[in-house]
Design an enzyme around this catalytic site. Structure first.
Site, PDB file in Angstrom:
ATOM      1  N   HIS A 186       0.881  -1.179   0.000  1.00 17.19           N
ATOM      2  CA  HIS A 186       0.000   0.000   0.000  1.00 17.19           C
ATOM      3  C   HIS A 186       0.915   1.225   0.000  1.00 17.19           C
ATOM      4  O   HIS A 186       2.028   1.175   0.549  1.00 17.19           O
ATOM      5  CB  HIS A 186      -0.835  -0.058   1.285  1.00 17.19           C
ATOM      6  CG  HIS A 186      -1.890   0.982   1.417  1.00 17.19           C
ATOM      7  ND1 HIS A 186      -1.602   2.266   1.808  1.00 17.19           N
ATOM      8  CD2 HIS A 186      -3.232   0.942   1.244  1.00 17.19           C
ATOM      9  CE1 HIS A 186      -2.728   2.966   1.868  1.00 17.19           C
ATOM     10  NE2 HIS A 186      -3.733   2.184   1.525  1.00 17.19           N
ATOM     11  N   ASP A 193       3.291  -4.108   8.105  1.00 14.78           N
ATOM     12  CA  ASP A 193       2.042  -3.375   7.883  1.00 14.78           C
ATOM     13  C   ASP A 193       0.915  -4.389   8.065  1.00 14.78           C
ATOM     14  O   ASP A 193       0.664  -5.215   7.190  1.00 14.78           O
ATOM     15  CB  ASP A 193       2.050  -2.792   6.465  1.00 14.78           C
ATOM     16  CG  ASP A 193       0.699  -2.195   6.084  1.00 14.78           C
ATOM     17  OD1 ASP A 193      -0.260  -2.322   6.854  1.00 14.78           O
ATOM     18  OD2 ASP A 193       0.618  -1.614   4.979  1.00 14.78           O
ATOM     19  N   GLN A 218      -4.384  -5.033   7.176  1.00 16.12           N
ATOM     20  CA  GLN A 218      -5.449  -5.929   6.707  1.00 16.12           C
ATOM     21  C   GLN A 218      -5.452  -7.282   7.406  1.00 16.12           C
ATOM     22  O   GLN A 218      -6.194  -8.181   6.982  1.00 16.12           O
ATOM     23  CB  GLN A 218      -5.336  -6.137   5.175  1.00 16.12           C
ATOM     24  CG  GLN A 218      -5.518  -4.864   4.374  1.00 16.12           C
ATOM     25  CD  GLN A 218      -6.878  -4.189   4.598  1.00 16.12           C
ATOM     26  OE1 GLN A 218      -7.821  -4.787   5.131  1.00 16.12           O
ATOM     27  NE2 GLN A 218      -6.981  -2.924   4.220  1.00 16.12           N
ATOM     28  N   LYS A 274     -10.450  -0.879  10.794  1.00 15.87           N
ATOM     29  CA  LYS A 274     -10.580  -1.951   9.791  1.00 15.87           C
ATOM     30  C   LYS A 274     -10.947  -3.246  10.517  1.00 15.87           C
ATOM     31  O   LYS A 274     -12.040  -3.328  11.089  1.00 15.87           O
ATOM     32  CB  LYS A 274      -9.283  -2.052   8.991  1.00 15.87           C
ATOM     33  CG  LYS A 274      -9.018  -0.790   8.144  1.00 15.87           C
ATOM     34  CD  LYS A 274      -7.747  -0.958   7.329  1.00 15.87           C
ATOM     35  CE  LYS A 274      -7.315   0.312   6.635  1.00 15.87           C
ATOM     36  NZ  LYS A 274      -8.059   0.598   5.405  1.00 15.87           N
ATOM     37  N   CYS A 290      -4.894   2.530  -3.571  1.00 13.18           N
ATOM     38  CA  CYS A 290      -3.614   3.030  -3.005  1.00 13.18           C
ATOM     39  C   CYS A 290      -2.499   2.012  -3.197  1.00 13.18           C
ATOM     40  O   CYS A 290      -1.658   1.807  -2.291  1.00 13.18           O
ATOM     41  CB  CYS A 290      -3.749   3.382  -1.522  1.00 13.18           C
ATOM     42  SG  CYS A 290      -4.873   4.741  -1.249  1.00 13.18           S
TER      43      CYS A 290
HETATM   44  C1  LIG Z   1      -2.260  -2.762   3.556  1.00 17.79           C
HETATM   45  C2  LIG Z   1      -2.640  -1.387   4.004  1.00 17.79           C
HETATM   46  N1  LIG Z   1      -1.726  -0.609   4.589  1.00 17.79           N
HETATM   47  C3  LIG Z   1      -2.018   0.628   5.031  1.00 17.79           C
HETATM   48  C4  LIG Z   1      -3.281   1.148   4.891  1.00 17.79           C
HETATM   49  C5  LIG Z   1      -3.569   2.520   5.411  1.00 17.79           C
HETATM   50  O1  LIG Z   1      -4.524   2.470   6.411  1.00 17.79           O
HETATM   51  P1  LIG Z   1      -5.117   3.844   6.989  1.00 17.79           P
HETATM   52  O2  LIG Z   1      -5.782   4.524   5.827  1.00 17.79           O
HETATM   53  O3  LIG Z   1      -6.081   3.431   8.042  1.00 17.79           O
HETATM   54  O4  LIG Z   1      -3.957   4.614   7.488  1.00 17.79           O
HETATM   55  C6  LIG Z   1      -4.263   0.379   4.282  1.00 17.79           C
HETATM   56  C7  LIG Z   1      -5.619   0.928   4.056  1.00 17.79           C
HETATM   57  O5  LIG Z   1      -6.411   0.423   3.315  1.00 17.79           O
HETATM   58  C8  LIG Z   1      -3.935  -0.924   3.830  1.00 17.79           C
HETATM   59  O6  LIG Z   1      -4.853  -1.681   3.243  1.00 17.79           O
END
Ligand SMILES: Cc1ncc(COP(=O)(O)O)c(C=O)c1O
Length: 399
Positions: free
Chosen positions: A114, A190, A193, A216, A356
């Site tokens: 992401h 990270d 998910q 999430k 993203c």
């Molecule tokens: C794999 C991953 N990393 C980071 C993020 C960023 O999350 P946030 O928008 O809550 O900061 C997301 C959001 O969809 C994500 O799917």
């Protein structure tokens, strides 16, 4: 609890729409809303600074929330830092570790990240003259673990996502963490998910830093996230933000920082958010992560079968053991937004676009996907209704 019926009863929106956009954010069960209501209605006050009873109560609940998160991740109380979201958590890591890097040091990540787990490393690499390298992988998102082993050798930092929000692939974080630690590299995960959808144990994953969002998988509110910081880094991880609440002493010339976790939480935190997140985690624990995984797997199995029957191309691993509850697909020649708009007309909420993860879209040679993503409250009946609408849509397109 009866799955998904009992969870659906706690989330009134599930009787109004088919919500398949859980990767973006999940719906909120009543116990989470009630826990936050209780804070705002019964003991609304700031934490850490007050002698009065409301402040004492707010502090106790806020710190209890930290304990709930720590236990859930198998971390220590002081290793849990409340942030705004995963993006902030990962940015803080990149900023706070800056001084440890020398020109030429290598950061290893994957091409599936992401943007929130890519841009902070790109910026750090540019600023400090570092090399950014990517573990090879295929179009389903599967990583080449021998390439990972080669690239991780001698690396300074390895950053990987647990689950891809674009392809649904579950990466081998435990193995990658082991490789990173054998090389003395810093391992960053990270977990946006995965937390709330499957077991996330910072020790098993060998994580030094791990970030996730409350809104999430854990079914908490927006505006609250977590950064896990391995205690071994307390002296080397420089708090990127300092000020109120982070100090032991201050003179006009200088300051001494206090102990973690306060050292890493400058200013008034999202108190109600932390309380809501803890309520979400308790709710998840009541359902059981095994139940959540089983239900999501059932839904992924049926939706991918149904899409295959309709000859609708979907992305991510064909091996469903490696596929989390996120299914990306396309209905060529329609634009993903047009497919999402038709589904919306039938009360089905999906996401469309690049999610993203532009490098993933570029690797696949597409401009985006339609993404259906699940949580434990989604039902097989909802998937059947979705497939019914898709059948009509495909007929319309193919004539
Ligand atoms: C794999 C991953 N990393 C980071 C993020 C960023 O999350 P946030 O928008 O809550 O900061 C997301 C959001 O969809 C994500 O799917």
């Amino acid at each position: 609890m009866k799955i998904p019926e009992d969870v659906r009863k706690d989330i009134p929106l599930t009787s109004e729409v088919i919500y398949f956009d859980n990767t973006a954010t999940s719906l909120t069960p009543k116990p989470v809303i009630e826990a936050m209501d209780e804070y705002y209605l019964k003991y609304r006050a700031n934490v850490h600074r007050g002698v009065h009873r409301l402040s004492q109560m707010a502090t106790a609940k806020y710190e209890e929330s930290r304990r709930v998160v720590a236990k859930f991740l198998n971390a220590r109380f002081e290793e849990i830092i409340f942030t705004k979201n995963t993006s902030e958590s990962l940015n803080l890591v990149a900023l706070g570790l800056e001084e440890l890097f020398k020109p030429g040091d290598r950061i290893v990540t994957t091409p599936y990240e992401h943007h929130s787990d890519l841009l902070p490393w790109q910026r750090l690499a540019k600023k400090k003259g570092l090399k950014l390298e990517f573990i090879e992988g295929d179009d389903e998102g599967n990583l080449d673990l021998s390439d990972a082993e080669r690239k991780i050798k001698g690396a300074k930092l390895v950053a990987v996502q647990h689950v891809s929000n674009a392809l649904g692939v579950i990466h081998e974080v435990e193995e990658l963490g082991k490789m990173a630690k054998e090389e003395g590299a810093i391992f960053v995960v990270d977990a946006a998910q995965s937390v709330g959808h499957m077991e996330v144990d910072v020790k098993k994953l060998h994580a030094d830093f791990l970030g996730f969002s409350g809104h999430k998988g854990p079914m908490g509110p927006t505006g609250i996230g977590v950064l896990y910081v391995n205690a071994e880094f307390f002296d080397t991880f420089e708090p990127p933000l300092i000020g109120g609440g982070t100090i032991d002493d201050v003179e006009l010339c200088c300051y001494t920082l206090t102990e973690p976790p306060e050292r890493f939480e400058a200013g008034t935190p999202n108190i109600g958010g932390a309380i809501g997140l803890a309520a979400g985690i308790r709710y998840i624990e009541r359902i059981g992560l095994g139940e959540i995984e089983r239900q999501e797997h059932r839904l992924v199995k049926r939706i991918t079968e149904g899409l295959d029957e309709l000859e609708v191309p979907w992305y991510g691993p064909r091996d469903l053991k490696k596929h989390a509850g996120v299914v990306s697909f396309n209905v060529p020649p329609l634009h993903p937004h047009d497919v999402a708009a038709v589904l919306d007309e039938h009360g089905i909420m999906v996401r469309s676009g690049h999610h993203c993860a532009l490098p993933v879209m570029k690797k696949l040679g597409i401009n985006g996907t339609v993404r259906a993503s699940f949580h434990v409250y989604n039902s097989l009946e909802e998937v059947e209704r979705f497939l019914g609408v898709m059948e009509e849509l495909v007929k319309g397109v193919r004539g």
